[in-house]
Each structure stands twice: as structure tokens, then as C-alpha cells.
Design an enzyme around this catalytic site. Structure first.
Site, PDB file in Angstrom:
ATOM      1  N   SER A   1     143.609  80.860 -95.846  1.00  0.00           N
ATOM      2  CA  SER A   1     143.277  81.984 -96.724  1.00  0.00           C
ATOM      3  C   SER A   1     144.015  83.237 -96.276  1.00  0.00           C
ATOM      4  O   SER A   1     144.009  83.560 -95.083  1.00  0.00           O
ATOM      5  CB  SER A   1     141.781  82.289 -96.663  1.00  0.00           C
ATOM      6  OG  SER A   1     141.060  81.197 -97.121  1.00  0.00           O
TER       7      SER A   1
ATOM      8  N   GLU B   1     130.713  82.630 -87.639  1.00  0.00           N
ATOM      9  CA  GLU B   1     130.743  82.670 -89.093  1.00  0.00           C
ATOM     10  C   GLU B   1     129.342  82.862 -89.667  1.00  0.00           C
ATOM     11  O   GLU B   1     129.168  83.276 -90.792  1.00  0.00           O
ATOM     12  CB  GLU B   1     131.347  81.370 -89.624  1.00  0.00           C
ATOM     13  CG  GLU B   1     132.098  81.558 -90.916  1.00  0.00           C
ATOM     14  CD  GLU B   1     133.084  80.430 -91.181  1.00  0.00           C
ATOM     15  OE1 GLU B   1     132.920  79.337 -90.604  1.00  0.00           O
ATOM     16  OE2 GLU B   1     134.010  80.662 -91.963  1.00  0.00           O
TER      17      GLU B   1
ATOM     18  N   SER C   1     142.549  73.695 -90.833  1.00  0.00           N
ATOM     19  CA  SER C   1     142.706  72.465 -91.623  1.00  0.00           C
ATOM     20  C   SER C   1     144.177  72.058 -91.755  1.00  0.00           C
ATOM     21  O   SER C   1     145.073  72.892 -91.727  1.00  0.00           O
ATOM     22  CB  SER C   1     142.155  72.666 -93.035  1.00  0.00           C
ATOM     23  OG  SER C   1     140.784  72.906 -92.990  1.00  0.00           O
TER      24      SER C   1
ATOM     25  N   ASN D   1     129.475  70.240 -98.803  1.00  0.00           N
ATOM     26  CA  ASN D   1     128.028  69.997 -98.857  1.00  0.00           C
ATOM     27  C   ASN D   1     127.670  68.644 -98.231  1.00  0.00           C
ATOM     28  O   ASN D   1     126.617  68.506 -97.610  1.00  0.00           O
ATOM     29  CB  ASN D   1     127.543  70.034-100.313  1.00  0.00           C
ATOM     30  CG  ASN D   1     127.289  71.460-100.792  1.00  0.00           C
ATOM     31  OD1 ASN D   1     127.730  72.418-100.153  1.00  0.00           O
ATOM     32  ND2 ASN D   1     126.579  71.597-101.894  1.00  0.00           N
TER      33      ASN D   1
ATOM     34  N   GLN E   1     143.370  82.077 -90.397  1.00  0.00           N
ATOM     35  CA  GLN E   1     142.878  80.946 -89.604  1.00  0.00           C
ATOM     36  C   GLN E   1     143.656  79.673 -89.908  1.00  0.00           C
ATOM     37  O   GLN E   1     143.708  79.249 -91.064  1.00  0.00           O
ATOM     38  CB  GLN E   1     141.387  80.765 -89.942  1.00  0.00           C
ATOM     39  CG  GLN E   1     140.767  79.473 -89.466  1.00  0.00           C
ATOM     40  CD  GLN E   1     139.262  79.437 -89.738  1.00  0.00           C
ATOM     41  OE1 GLN E   1     138.543  80.353 -89.404  1.00  0.00           O
ATOM     42  NE2 GLN E   1     138.793  78.374 -90.358  1.00  0.00           N
ATOM     43  N   GLY E   2     144.246  79.069 -88.901  1.00  0.00           N
ATOM     44  CA  GLY E   2     144.998  77.830 -89.090  1.00  0.00           C
ATOM     45  C   GLY E   2     144.265  76.648 -88.493  1.00  0.00           C
ATOM     46  O   GLY E   2     144.565  76.212 -87.385  1.00  0.00           O
TER      47      GLY E   2
END
Lengths: 392, 351
Positions: free
Chosen positions: A163, A246, A131, A370, A128-129
Site C-alpha cells: 500500500s 496494528e 506479502s 476472515n 510495508q513489504g
């Protein structure tokens, strides 16, 4: 409201358990119990393909695309048995859980034909690209540029925290395709093959010594014109749709790996006598309760068919598990004492519990920190005023 | 597997929410607080208008024959209004008799309980001595003890019913932190006591109902504390903006919601587990009681803090929630007790 499984579902459970346990006792014995995301990557790609050959790769997908049309209960059961058998996490979880459902939902018929069989067969590994160095929590400020040139997309820029990019075949990328656009407008969602001269993947060593994340550089990287999902400018909508996947059934599989971590902690506490310490007992009980509540929260979230209502269980799920796991890591170190500070061997490599302690510091950051989660809960769940945007 | 309410359950929830919001008003609750802690008119309407005093009592004994999920829905709605209702003892005694009474005992007591004709209560961790159908002992901290007609006492494998209007009973009411559920000391001196036929069945049934009742009350109270504080956060303006736009404030409200969502899972997991006789029943009950009670206390504390000075006044309802939350934490075993019970299940007994 009903929690029990039917006799037919229990039969299905036995079928899953038998098959998974037989694989972990036989041909894939060497990967049983691996908890890091990068160890024995090549063997785990073989495992992905083995799952695909046997029809266990993506059971919730339509059978037309390599799935089994499995019901929610069946998916819950498979996820639980998968982790119970000590099977390592999926190296293609992004393909199975994010890219696949995104293509199923938003892709063209031709794109489904092109990508889904490979993902289902474990032969097309995705990463996944999203960020970028300057687009973290503020994802909509991505700067990686895409332009159409001679029937091809040409992409320039940099992604980060990609990742498993180093073992992946494809990457989906949010690119800014409208010159001068800002925020969520003017973005396009592209699928790009990684193995090309214009893409350079460099590992980032993390605090646990592992290098699961990468920086991915795009220098005139290319993909065909029909590589976009949705239309030009739909990128933000597709990305947000993808993030909703997700919170799907995969969370239950993730919980079973948490179960294995908590069990490892309980075993350690019994072995070194801390299981008799009243304060440790309170904290272990709290962890046990938290994990059970995570399971029932997920079941509530998955059973919620009334999507018009604000789904509190779904909205609070990420911060709940991330915070739980961080606390479990801290508890693990209190249980282990100084033994927890010794690496496994001569290298800076860690066994399950110290690795949990270190890695869980990432859990409260990736996929929305968070702090961002609390903003979302307050704004979407409680209807409080939105954070003001600056203009720097 | 379907962890969502049925249409019937949704309807019950809506009905009871409406009933308590309309009837268990702050004004009426405060009137009960100044008196004996019981809103009798509320209890009577709850029994006769809604017929919900018999919600979990079997149908052939005059009840609705529903389960712990429906009972939880009722307790949640009552808790959301901090209603001055003797629900806790009522559901515990009802379940003790339904599960552990003889056929004669069920026929004698259940229709009266289901009709709401009597107020019942119970003890926790009591020591009693029984001889020849008579019971002696001092029972402290009996909820709604001063207004109750019937007392359930249990210890070891035995459970007894005692008529509190009968001989050998002395009751001392106390001024109690939570005035919506005042405590009393009950002293029995050779008081006539009726042993339930099967104490081994009665005691866990009473405790399960009691823990679910308290956990569900806590859930309802916590959600109400959040809702009321959110409403305040949107209308109160300081520094030229609604205070709910400040991140320090927003994040505390978000933390309340995070805990409440887990408490909600806990309460309905436990209720389902009891209804389905699941092998997770014990851990679910301990989880629900401890987690929901702690969540409620956290939310009620924040309710005071986040409303500022007005939240500390007698006039504001925040203290009703705060005091109820504190009392729920202690009733029927505190958090440490329940977590140690969970620890014993997964680690074995403490050394």
C-alpha cells in the site's frame, strides 16, 4: 470500570478539536473530507509535516522522539477528534503506527536517532513489504532473498499489495537471508530506501478503479549492513511484534472514519426516504449498534493491562470491523438504489458510499482474511487443534 | 476512562461464578423445572450465604449499594448455569422502588427485598386500570408469577406494587418453554395497589435493571455454551481426529466467540452507562439487550448442532440453554423492538 473522561481530559479534547478544526477550516481546507487513500497525496504529505511541526503527529510516542507521552485516554480523544474534524487519513500511517513503534521497541539507539525524527516530522513516509505473490495468508513462506555483500544487503525478489509504496520513501521488507531455510526461520527484517535503481514500484488497479496497492520488484536492491531491525534471523519475531501494534489506538481513529461513513449513509437514507423503510431501519440500527460495540471492544482491548490472559476483544477485532464495514457497504447500495451505480463524473471514480461498497471487499482480505482470522481465533482463543501443514 | 474491572469487581465475579457452578447444578435445576421453576434452596443461599439479593439496593436500606456492573456480574454467572432463580423480577422491582419510591416505601420494601425475604416480579407492556388505590387487569406472561409475592405493574407514568398474596388476585401458572423461568397469567380484580411516589423515575430504573439482567444472563449463557462445546470438540473423535480440528467446525466456534466478545462489550457498556448516568444510556441498553440475546440464541443453537444427536436429547443440558436463549430474546422487547428504538434515535420516527 469507568467510561467517562475527567475534566482535564475534556479540556484536552477541546484543545484537540479547536486546533484540528481550525486547520481544516483554514490552511488545509482543500483536503477536508477526503476518504480515499490516494487523493491529493502531495498536499497530504504537507499535512503530515504540519502535524509534525505542531507536535500532533504521534502524540503517544515519548516526547524525546517527537511525541507527547500522551495517556491512553488522550490518544483516544485525539483519534476521535481527528476524524470528527473531517481530517483525511494519514498517508504515513504505516510509519507512525507500525514502523515507528517497531523501531522504538526493537531498534538500536542509533536507528532511533536515524528514523524516528523523520517519521515524527512527517518527512519519512513508510510502506510495508510483507506479502508476496506466493506468500499471502501463508506469510512465512516468503522467498524474497537478502544477502550481505561488501558491507551491504542485496535484495532480490518481489513484494505485492504494498500500500502507498508509490508515495513512500522507505519500505520495511521481510527477506529470506538464510539459504535453504523454510517457514518462519531464517528471515530478516530490513529497512530499505525506495528511491534507488534496484526497486521498481508498479501500481495495481483495484476494483474501485483506484491504485493504492502496488507490486514492488527488487533487483539487486541495496541498503547498508546496519539496516536490519533486531538480528539476522529475527525477522519473523519482529514482523509479528509489528502486527500487534496494528491493534493499537489507531483503531479508534479508524472507527471515527467508519462513523463518518455511517453518517453519510444516514444522510442519504433521510434524503431519499429509505429512512422510513422498516427493514432499512433495522439494518441501520444494527450498523449503529455494531459501530458502538466496536468502540467499546477497542476500549476493552486497550484497557486490558493483564496481557497474560487471552484477550478475546483483541483477537476478534479484525474480523469484527472488516465484516461490519462490508455489511455497511452493502447497506449503502440498498439505500442508494440505482443512484449508487453512477460514477461521480466522467471517470471511473466513486463518492464515499459506492467506494465503501467496493473497497470493503478488500477489508475482509488484507491483514489476514476472515478465514485466517477464524483459524487464529479457534486456535489461539479456544485452544483447538492447529491446521495441518501440507508439504507442497 | 478505564474499561476494565476493578479488583473488587473481579473478586465478585469469581465468587458468584464459584457459587453458581457449585450450587446451580444441572440436577438441581432439573428438579426445579419439574416443580414450580424455582430452586428455593438456591435462592435462600444466594440471599443469606452471599448476601447478593441486595447487591444494587442502597446500603441504608440493607443492600450492598453497588451498581449495574456488579449486578451484571451476578446475572452473568447465574445465566452461565441457567439457574432457576427469580432474578429478573427481583432486580426490576428493587430498582423501581429504590429510584421511584417514597422514603416510607423504600424503608418498607427495600430491606425485605435485600434480605431475599420475598420473591417479586413484574409485567411488560401491560394495560391496567387503576381507581382509588385498586388495580384491575389481566397480565399475561409474568415471569415466575406463580411463586412471586410482590408484583410491579407499570403503565404511562405510573407504577404500582401489588401484594400477590392479597385480595383480588388470581394466578394461573403455565407450562412454559423455558421451565427455569416459567410464566403465569395474573388477573387482578380491584386488587389493592400501592402507587410508587415517582413513576417517571421508577419505570426507567426497572427497565434498565431488567435489560441489563437479561443481557448479562445471555452473555453468561452464550459463553457457557461456547465453553462446553469447545470441551466436546476437543474430546470427541471422528474420522480418526478430534472433531474440533475440522475447519468447518472450528469456524463456527470462532463465530460464536466473535459475537460473544461484542456482547461482552455491550453488557458492560450498558451497565457503566447506567451507573455513570451517561447520555448514551438508552442506546446502550437497547444495544445490549438485542445484541446479547441474539448472540445467546446463535450460540445455543450451535451448541445443539455441534454436539450432534446427543445435543438434541432431554438428558443433555443444551436444551436448557437453547430455551432460555429463546425466552430472553422475547422478554422485555424483542430484537426488532430494540433496534427500532435505536433507529428512532438516529433517524427519527417511522413514517
Amino acid at each position: 470500570m469507568k467510561l467517562g473522561f475527567s475534566p482535564a481530559e475534556e479540556l484536552f479534547r477541546a484543545e484537540c478539536a479547536d486546533w484540528l478544526q481550525a486547520q481544516m477550516a483554514g490552511p488545509f481546507k482543500d483536503i477536508k473530507g477526503i476518504t480515499t487513500l490516494t487523493a491529493k497525496a502531495e498536499r497530504r504529505k504537507e499535512w503530515e509535516q504540519h502535524l509534525g511541526e505542531n507536535g500532533w503527529s504521534c502524540i503517544g510516542w515519548p516526547s524525546q522522539w517527537g511525541g507527547r507521552d500522551a495517556t491512553l485516554a488522550q490518544q483516544v480523544i485525539f483519534a476521535e477528534e481527528y476524524a470528527r474534524a473531517g481530517v483525511p487519513g494519514r498517508v504515513n500511517h504505516i510509519g507512525i503506527e507500525l514502523a515507528g513503534p517497531t523501531i522504538l521497541t526493537f531498534g538500536s539507539e542509533e536507528q532511533k536517532q536515524r528514523f524516528l525524527p523523520g517519521i515524527a516530522a512527517g518527512k519519512t513516509i513508510f510502506c510495508q513489504g510483507f506479502s508476496e505473490p506466493n506468500a499471502g495468508s501463508d506469510l512465512a513462506s516468503v522467498r524474497t532473498k537478502g544477502r550481505l555483500e561488501n558491507g551491504e544487503w542485496v535484495v532480490n525478489g518481489q513484494k505485492i499489495w504494498t500500500s502507498l509504496a508509490h508515495i513512500s520513501d522507505w519500505i520495511f521488507v521481510i527477506t529470506r537471508t538464510e539459504e535453504g531455510s523454510k517457514g518462519p526461520k531464517g528471515l530478516t527484517f530490513l529497512m530499505m530506501p525506495i528511491d534507488q535503481p534496484g526497486i521498481d514500484v508498479r501500481g495495481i488497479t483495484q476494483i474501485n478503479g483506484d491504485a493504492e496497492f502496488n507490486e514492488t520488484f527488487f533487483t539487486d536492491a541495496r541498503c547498508p549492513a546496519d539496516s536490519l531491525i533486531g538480528r539476522i534471523g529475527d525477522g519473523w519475531k519482529i514482523a509479528m511484534g509489528l502486527l500487534a501494534f496494528e491493534r493499537g489506538v489507531s483503531t479508534l481513529g479508524q472507527q471515527m472514519s467508519f462513523r463518518n461513513e455511517l453518517d453519510a449513509l444516514i444522510t442519504a437514507a433521510r434524503a431519499n426516504g429509505t429512512a422510513h423503510d422498516p427493514l432499512i431501519r433495522q439494518r441501520i440500527a444494527k450498523a449503529e449498534i455494531g459501530l458502538r460495540l466496536m468502540r467499546y471492544g477497542a476500549l476493552r482491548m486497550l484497557s486490558n493491562t493483564d496481557h497474560s490472559a487471552i484477550d478475546g476483544a483483541a483477537l476478534t477485532y479484525k474480523i469484527q470491523w472488516a465484516t461490519w464495514r462490508r455489511a455497511l457497504g452493502e447497506l449503502a447500495m440498498d439505500v442508494l438504489g440505482q443512484a449508487g451505480e453512477l460514477a461521480e463524473g466522467d471517470a471511473y471514480e466513486w463518492s464515499t458510499l459506492p467506494n465503501l461498497f467496493l473497497f470493503s471487499r478488500a477489508d475482509t482480505i488484507y491483514g489476514g482474511t476472515n478465514q485466517i482470522q477464524r483459524n487464529l481465533i479457534a486456535e489461539r482463543g479456544l485452544g483447538l487443534p492447529r491446521e495441518p501443514r501440507g508439504d507442497l | 476512562m478505564e474499561f476494565a474491572f476493578t479488583d473488587e469487581q473481579r473478586m465478585i465475579a469469581e465468587t458468584v461464578r464459584g457459587f453458581f457452578a457449585e450450587n446451580a447444578t444441572s440436577e438441581r435445576t432439573r428438579k426445579a423445572m419439574a416443580g414450580d421453576g424455582l430452586d428455593r434452596a438456591l435462592w435462600n443461599a444466594f440471599a443469606s450465604d452471599l448476601g447478593l439479593t441486595g447487591i444494587a439496593v442502597p446500603e441504608d436500606h440493607g443492600g450492598a449499594g453497588l451498581g449495574m456492573i456488579e449486578l451484571a456480574l451476578v446475572a452473568e454467572a447465574a445465566g452461565a448455569q441457567v439457574a432457576a432463580l427469580p432474578l429478573l423480577g427481583h432486580v426490576m422491582v428493587g430498582q423501581a422502588i429504590a429510584k421511584g419510591g417514597s422514603e416510607e416505601q423504600k424503608a418498607e420494601w427495600l430491606p425485605r427485598l435485600a434480605a431475599g425475604d420475598m420473591i417479586s416480579t413484574t409485567t411488560w407492556a401491560a394495560r391496567a386500570s387503576a381507581a382509588d388505590g385498586r388495580l384491575s387487569g389481566t397480565f399475561s406472561f409474568v415471569p415466575h408469577g406463580a411463586v412471586a409475592d410482590l408484583l410491579l405493574v407499570y403503565g404511562g407514568n405510573d407504577a404500582w406494587l401489588v401484594d400477590l398474596k392479597g385480595k383480588g388476585v388470581a394466578i394461573t401458572p403455565h407450562v412454559t418453554l423455558d421451565q427455569t423461568r416459567p410464566l403465569a397469567t395474573v388477573v387482578l380484580t380491584d386488587a389493592p395497589a400501592e402507587a410508587l411516589e415517582d413513576g417517571d423515575a421508577a419505570i426507567p430504573a426497572a427497565l434498565a435493571a431488567g435489560w441489563i439482567c437479561l443481557a448479562a444472563e445471555a452473555l453468561g449463557g452464550a459463553q457457557a455454551a461456547l465453553d462446553r462445546t469447545v470441551a466436546y470438540a476437543r474430546e470427541r473423535v471422528q474420522f480418526g481426529r478430534p472433531i474440533g480440528s475440522f475447519q468447518a467446525y472450528k469456524h463456527r466456534l470462532a463465530d460464536m466467540m466473535i459475537e460473544i466478545e461484542q456482547a461482552r462489550s455491550a453488557v458492560y457498556w450498558a451497565a457503566c452507562a447506567v451507573d455513570e448516568n451517561s447520555d448514551e444510556t438508552a442506546i446502550a441498553l437497547h444495544a445490549a439487550k438485542s445484541f446479547a440475546a441474539d448472540t445467546y440464541f446463535m450460540c445455543a443453537g450451535n451448541m445443539i448442532q455441534l454436539q450432534g444427536g446427543i445435543g438434541f436429547t432431554w438428558e443433555h443440558d443444551a436444551h436448557l440453554f437453547f430455551k432460555r436463549a429463546r425466552s430472553i430474546q422475547t422478554l422485555l422487547g424483542n430484537g426488532t423492538y430494540h433496534r427500532e428504538a435505536v433507529a428512532t434515535m438516529i433517524l427519527g420516527g417511522a413514517a
